[in-house]
Scaffold this motif. Structure first.
Motif, mmCIF file in Angstrom:
data_model
loop_
_atom_site.group_PDB
_atom_site.id
_atom_site.type_symbol
_atom_site.label_atom_id
_atom_site.label_comp_id
_atom_site.label_asym_id
_atom_site.label_seq_id
_atom_site.Cartn_x
_atom_site.Cartn_y
_atom_site.Cartn_z
ATOM 1 N N ARG A 18 -0.352 -4.520 0.125
ATOM 2 C CA ARG A 18 -1.140 -3.393 0.643
ATOM 3 C C ARG A 18 -0.283 -2.299 1.246
ATOM 4 O O ARG A 18 -0.565 -1.126 1.090
ATOM 5 C CB ARG A 18 -2.144 -3.880 1.678
ATOM 6 N N SER A 19 0.743 -2.664 1.981
ATOM 7 C CA SER A 19 1.611 -1.663 2.595
ATOM 8 C C SER A 19 2.929 -2.325 2.983
ATOM 9 O O SER A 19 3.029 -3.548 3.042
ATOM 10 C CB SER A 19 0.965 -1.040 3.827
ATOM 11 N N MET A 152 1.903 -1.327 -5.242
ATOM 12 C CA MET A 152 1.448 -0.971 -3.897
ATOM 13 C C MET A 152 -0.040 -0.669 -3.941
ATOM 14 O O MET A 152 -0.485 0.154 -4.739
ATOM 15 C CB MET A 152 2.222 0.254 -3.424
ATOM 16 N N SER A 154 -1.731 0.448 -1.190
ATOM 17 C CA SER A 154 -1.956 1.107 0.092
ATOM 18 C C SER A 154 -3.121 2.068 0.029
ATOM 19 O O SER A 154 -3.191 2.944 -0.840
ATOM 20 C CB SER A 154 -0.698 1.853 0.526
ATOM 21 N N GLU A 156 -3.699 4.260 2.297
ATOM 22 C CA GLU A 156 -3.223 5.519 2.853
ATOM 23 C C GLU A 156 -2.457 6.336 1.819
ATOM 24 O O GLU A 156 -2.161 7.496 2.029
ATOM 25 C CB GLU A 156 -2.320 5.284 4.072
#
Length: 160
Positions: A18-19, A152, A154, A156
């Motif tokens: 996720r990050s 990834m 993420s 964001e």
């Protein structure tokens, strides 16, 4: 512990995190002792769930001079509380460039151990990146994600 084919299959299996968020090392983070993640110069992620039984860890070490800095990315296979390293990608600004240590063709059980004396594969030399500089660290993480075939996820839209 693994054959070449098994390591290749693990590396080729798509994975995702996720990050990637680095934090200073501290005893309260409860990391496995074999990773030796102590000291004021070390910054690392938590052990990240990369899907299935895969776990990943990213770290960078500061140094009083550029040549003493380091970046590493680990890929583990998790079985309960045990972590078996599959591969570790390293980048040393002072020498070698990118290289990978792999857990293959070795009769030792490296469960919950680092990769001492593991087979080393050269990945190639790159321009000199400084793990202490944010943009260079982002590039190092990106190289590691590609090398370990981790994408990834993420929300964001960034690495950190």
């Amino acid at each position: 512990m693994f054959t070449r084919q098994q390591v290749r299959d693990h590396l080729r299996t798509p994975k995702a995190v996720r990050s990637v968020l680095f934090k200073p090392a501290s005893a309260s983070r409860n990391m496995p002792k074999f990773l030796q993640l102590k000291g004021r110069r070390i910054h690392h992620t938590d052990i990240l769930d990369a899907g299935g039984s895969y776990r990943a860890l990213f770290l960078w070490r500061d140094g009083n001079i550029f040549e003493k800095r380091k970046f590493s990315a680990w890929l583990f296979l998790s079985e309960g509380d045990d972590l078996t390293p599959i591969a570790r990608m390293d980048y040393h600004p002072s020498h070698k460039g990118f290289h990978m240590h792999v857990n293959c063709e070795d009769s030792r059980d490296l469960t919950n151990r680092a990769l001492p004396g593991a087979k080393e594969l050269a990945i190639g030399r790159t321009r000199k990146w400084d793990p202490k500089v944010d943009i260079d660290r982002i590039n190092l993480v990106d190289q590691a994600l590609k090398c370990l075939r981790i994408s990834m996820l993420s929300l964001e839209g960034g690495l950190f």
